[in-house]
Design a protein around this motif. Structure first.
Motif, PDB file in Angstrom:
ATOM      1  N   VAL A  43      -6.722   3.959  -0.542  1.00 19.99           N
ATOM      2  CA  VAL A  43      -5.423   3.384  -0.244  1.00 19.99           C
ATOM      3  C   VAL A  43      -4.949   3.857   1.130  1.00 19.99           C
ATOM      4  CG1 VAL A  43      -2.982   3.306  -0.915  1.00 19.99           C
ATOM      5  CG2 VAL A  43      -4.766   3.062  -2.638  1.00 19.99           C
ATOM      6  N   TYR A  92       0.813  -1.211   0.000  1.00 15.82           N
ATOM      7  CA  TYR A  92       0.000   0.000   0.000  1.00 15.82           C
ATOM      8  C   TYR A  92       0.853   1.269   0.000  1.00 15.82           C
ATOM      9  CZ  TYR A  92      -4.314  -2.645   0.595  1.00 15.82           C
ATOM     10  OH  TYR A  92      -5.365  -3.487   0.406  1.00 15.82           O
ATOM     11  N   LYS A  99       1.761   2.189  -3.565  1.00 14.78           N
ATOM     12  CA  LYS A  99       0.674   2.659  -4.437  1.00 14.78           C
ATOM     13  C   LYS A  99       0.497   4.166  -4.318  1.00 14.78           C
ATOM     14  CE  LYS A  99      -2.099  -1.519  -4.682  1.00 14.78           C
ATOM     15  NZ  LYS A  99      -3.443  -2.066  -4.551  1.00 14.78           N
ATOM     16  N   GLU A 100      -0.281   4.715  -5.251  1.00 19.06           N
ATOM     17  CA  GLU A 100      -0.593   6.136  -5.245  1.00 19.06           C
ATOM     18  C   GLU A 100      -1.438   6.450  -4.011  1.00 19.06           C
ATOM     19  OE1 GLU A 100      -3.126   9.243  -7.990  1.00 19.06           O
ATOM     20  OE2 GLU A 100      -2.243   7.481  -8.938  1.00 19.06           O
ATOM     21  N   ARG A 101      -1.176   7.593  -3.413  1.00 16.68           N
ATOM     22  CA  ARG A 101      -1.856   7.944  -2.161  1.00 16.68           C
ATOM     23  C   ARG A 101      -3.234   8.546  -2.458  1.00 16.68           C
ATOM     24  NH1 ARG A 101       0.876   7.543   2.514  1.00 16.68           N
ATOM     25  NH2 ARG A 101       3.083   7.118   2.339  1.00 16.68           N
ATOM     26  N   THR A 102      -4.207   7.652  -2.546  1.00 14.90           N
ATOM     27  CA  THR A 102      -5.593   8.091  -2.728  1.00 14.90           C
ATOM     28  C   THR A 102      -6.354   7.778  -1.449  1.00 14.90           C
ATOM     29  OG1 THR A 102      -6.235   5.943  -3.630  1.00 14.90           O
ATOM     30  CG2 THR A 102      -5.512   7.619  -5.222  1.00 14.90           C
ATOM     31  N   GLY A 103      -7.599   8.226  -1.395  1.00 17.88           N
ATOM     32  CA  GLY A 103      -8.414   8.036  -0.198  1.00 17.88           C
ATOM     33  C   GLY A 103      -8.533   6.586   0.238  1.00 17.88           C
TER      34      GLY A 103
END
Length: 106
Positions: A100, A91, A94-98
């Protein structure tokens, strides 16, 4: 097996006809043979001690079943930790989205 081979080599060297002709060579080979025999006996003692300790471990595990259970729980917890740590690393990459970030926090 290596120490047995070394003892065999030293014995073969002692039976070499060159030992009869050269006293200095005989002296060196005799010292080598003695050292190899000592090393072999030392290795045999270590093996025998290891086998004895292995047998004692079985005795203690039957005397202290709670200790055996604690070791099993520790192993299970360690496996769980490694599994969760790999998830966290996945995690974090990965791209830091909501979603994730929520899973990472969880």
């Amino acid at each position: 097996a290596m120490s047995k081979s070394a003892v065999k080599i030293s014995s073969d060297l002692l039976s070499n006809p060159l030992c009869e002709q050269e006293p200095s060579f005989l002296e060196m080979v005799t010292a080598f043979d003695t050292a190899m025999k000592r090393m072999d006996s030392f290795n045999q003692e270590k093996v025998n001690m290891g086998l004895a300790e292995e047998g004692e471990t079985g005795v203690f595990s039957s005397v202290f079943p709670s200790l055996n259970m604690a070791v099993k729980r520790r192993e299970q917890t360690l496996q769980d930790y490694k599994r969760l740590q790999s998830k966290v690393e996945k995690y974090e990459e990965k791209e830091r989205t909501g979603p994730v970030l929520a899973k990472l926090h969880q």
